[in-house]
Design a protein around this motif. Structure first.
Motif, short mmCIF file in Angstrom:
data_model
loop_
_atom_site.label_atom_id
_atom_site.label_comp_id
_atom_site.label_asym_id
_atom_site.label_seq_id
_atom_site.Cartn_x
_atom_site.Cartn_y
_atom_site.Cartn_z
N LEU A 12 -20.46 -42.13 26.63
CA LEU A 12 -20.60 -42.21 25.17
C LEU A 12 -19.38 -41.59 24.49
O LEU A 12 -18.86 -42.15 23.51
CB LEU A 12 -21.88 -41.48 24.73
N VAL A 13 -18.91 -40.45 25.00
CA VAL A 13 -17.71 -39.82 24.46
C VAL A 13 -16.52 -40.77 24.57
O VAL A 13 -15.72 -40.90 23.64
CB VAL A 13 -17.40 -38.49 25.18
N THR A 14 -16.41 -41.47 25.71
CA THR A 14 -15.32 -42.44 25.89
C THR A 14 -15.38 -43.53 24.83
O THR A 14 -14.36 -43.92 24.26
CB THR A 14 -15.39 -43.07 27.29
N LYS A 15 -16.60 -44.01 24.54
CA LYS A 15 -16.76 -45.04 23.51
C LYS A 15 -16.40 -44.49 22.13
O LYS A 15 -15.76 -45.16 21.32
CB LYS A 15 -18.19 -45.57 23.51
N LEU A 16 -16.83 -43.27 21.86
CA LEU A 16 -16.52 -42.66 20.56
C LEU A 16 -15.01 -42.44 20.41
O LEU A 16 -14.44 -42.67 19.34
CB LEU A 16 -17.26 -41.34 20.40
N LEU A 17 -14.36 -42.01 21.49
CA LEU A 17 -12.91 -41.81 21.46
C LEU A 17 -12.19 -43.12 21.17
O LEU A 17 -11.15 -43.14 20.52
CB LEU A 17 -12.41 -41.23 22.79
N GLY A 18 -12.77 -44.21 21.65
CA GLY A 18 -12.17 -45.52 21.44
C GLY A 18 -12.13 -45.94 19.98
O GLY A 18 -11.41 -46.88 19.62
N MET A 19 -12.89 -45.24 19.14
CA MET A 19 -12.92 -45.56 17.71
C MET A 19 -11.83 -44.80 16.95
O MET A 19 -11.63 -45.05 15.76
CB MET A 19 -14.30 -45.22 17.14
N LEU A 20 -11.15 -43.87 17.63
CA LEU A 20 -10.10 -43.09 16.98
C LEU A 20 -8.75 -43.77 17.11
O LEU A 20 -8.55 -44.65 17.95
CB LEU A 20 -10.02 -41.69 17.62
N SER A 21 -7.80 -43.34 16.30
CA SER A 21 -6.42 -43.83 16.43
C SER A 21 -5.84 -43.30 17.73
O SER A 21 -6.38 -42.37 18.34
CB SER A 21 -5.57 -43.35 15.25
N ARG A 58 -13.54 -33.99 13.37
CA ARG A 58 -14.41 -34.34 12.24
C ARG A 58 -14.79 -35.83 12.30
O ARG A 58 -15.94 -36.19 12.03
CB ARG A 58 -13.70 -34.02 10.93
N LYS A 59 -13.84 -36.68 12.64
CA LYS A 59 -14.13 -38.12 12.76
C LYS A 59 -15.12 -38.38 13.88
O LYS A 59 -16.05 -39.18 13.72
CB LYS A 59 -12.83 -38.90 13.01
N LEU A 60 -14.92 -37.72 15.03
CA LEU A 60 -15.84 -37.89 16.15
C LEU A 60 -17.24 -37.46 15.76
O LEU A 60 -18.23 -38.13 16.08
CB LEU A 60 -15.38 -37.05 17.35
N ARG A 61 -17.33 -36.32 15.07
CA ARG A 61 -18.64 -35.80 14.63
C ARG A 61 -19.32 -36.80 13.70
O ARG A 61 -20.52 -37.03 13.79
CB ARG A 61 -18.45 -34.45 13.94
N LYS A 62 -18.54 -37.41 12.81
CA LYS A 62 -19.09 -38.38 11.86
C LYS A 62 -19.62 -39.60 12.60
O LYS A 62 -20.72 -40.10 12.30
CB LYS A 62 -18.01 -38.81 10.87
N HIS A 63 -18.90 -40.09 13.60
CA HIS A 63 -19.36 -41.25 14.38
C HIS A 63 -20.67 -40.92 15.10
O HIS A 63 -21.59 -41.75 15.14
CB HIS A 63 -18.30 -41.67 15.39
N GLU A 109 -22.84 -38.56 14.22
CA GLU A 109 -23.89 -38.39 13.21
C GLU A 109 -24.42 -39.74 12.74
O GLU A 109 -25.62 -39.89 12.49
CB GLU A 109 -23.35 -37.60 12.02
N ASP A 110 -23.54 -40.73 12.65
CA ASP A 110 -23.98 -42.07 12.25
C ASP A 110 -24.94 -42.65 13.28
O ASP A 110 -25.95 -43.28 12.93
CB ASP A 110 -22.77 -43.01 12.10
N LEU A 111 -24.64 -42.42 14.56
CA LEU A 111 -25.53 -42.90 15.62
C LEU A 111 -26.87 -42.18 15.57
O LEU A 111 -27.93 -42.77 15.73
CB LEU A 111 -24.89 -42.72 17.00
N LEU A 112 -26.81 -40.85 15.36
CA LEU A 112 -28.04 -40.06 15.30
C LEU A 112 -28.89 -40.47 14.09
O LEU A 112 -30.11 -40.58 14.17
CB LEU A 112 -27.70 -38.57 15.22
N GLU A 113 -28.24 -40.72 12.96
CA GLU A 113 -28.94 -41.16 11.76
C GLU A 113 -29.59 -42.52 12.00
O GLU A 113 -30.72 -42.77 11.54
CB GLU A 113 -27.98 -41.25 10.59
N ASN A 114 -28.90 -43.37 12.73
CA ASN A 114 -29.45 -44.69 13.08
C ASN A 114 -30.73 -44.53 13.88
O ASN A 114 -31.73 -45.21 13.66
CB ASN A 114 -28.41 -45.48 13.89
#
Length: 201
Positions: A135-144, A184-189, A191-196
């Protein structure tokens, strides 16, 4: 093939000087000496659509074509590390792939990790620990590319700000700010999943 990198007798400055004079044997020695370092860096920062072999070759092409620019004011390994990392960053930036992650795209194991995190903060099971890494790998993939690099170096590999500076060439203030914003960006991503997940309930 012998591992020259582990041979204490290798005279790196002398080897570099001979390579500059066109000594092919010295070039082979230098390549063997640097191969483990370059391979490790490429594997840590390999772009998705580029083969490991192609990336290593691209790094060494740059190293040997720019060897005349090496001043010797820093260890050769630091200079080569910077070239390797920047080559990977450049390739990652060209790909510009930062897919959005939707809850529906998660595997069953990753869903369980998100559910666990969303609830009472229970300890993750060994199977969930593996899933959380994915999951961390997928979240990292959303960063620049740069944000992903600083998170990987500082938080996954445990490098200090000074070590990151040596690898990237960025100044310390830039590294600290980029690391803060990337976290902060990782945390936001997440949090979006947790909110979902909460919304589904």
């Amino acid at each position: 093939m012998r591992n020259v990198a582990n041979e204490p007798g290798l005279d790196v400055p002398g080897c570099v000087a001979r390579v500059r004079q066109g000594d092919e044997a010295a070039a082979c020695q230098l390549l063997e000496h640097l191969q483990p370092l370059v391979l490790k860096l490429v594997r840590a920062h390999l772009p998705r659509r580029t083969s490991e072999e192609d990336m290593v070759q691209a790094v060494f092409v740059k190293v040997f074509t720019r060897l005349s620019q090496f001043s010797g004011t820093v260890p050769l390994e630091h200079w080569v590390s910077r070239i390797a990392v920047n080559t990977c960053i450049h390739q990652i930036s060209k790909e510009r792939v930062r897919p959005e992650i939707r809850y529906a795209d998660l595997s069953e194991e990753e869903e369980q990790v998100v559910q666990t995190l969303a609830n009472s903060g229970e300890e993750l099971s060994p199977a969930q620990t593996i899933a959380s890494q994915e999951l961390v790998t997928k979240l990292l993939g959303m960063l620049s590319a740069q944000d992903r690099l600083v998170i990987t170096l500082m938080h996954l590999e445990g490098r200090t700000v000074e070590e990151v500076r040596q690898v990237t060439g960025w100044n310390k203030s830039v590294i600290k700010v980029r690391a803060f914003r990337a976290r902060r960006k990782l945390r936001k991503h997440l949090e979006d999943l947790l909110e979902n997940e909460r919304y589904k309930k």
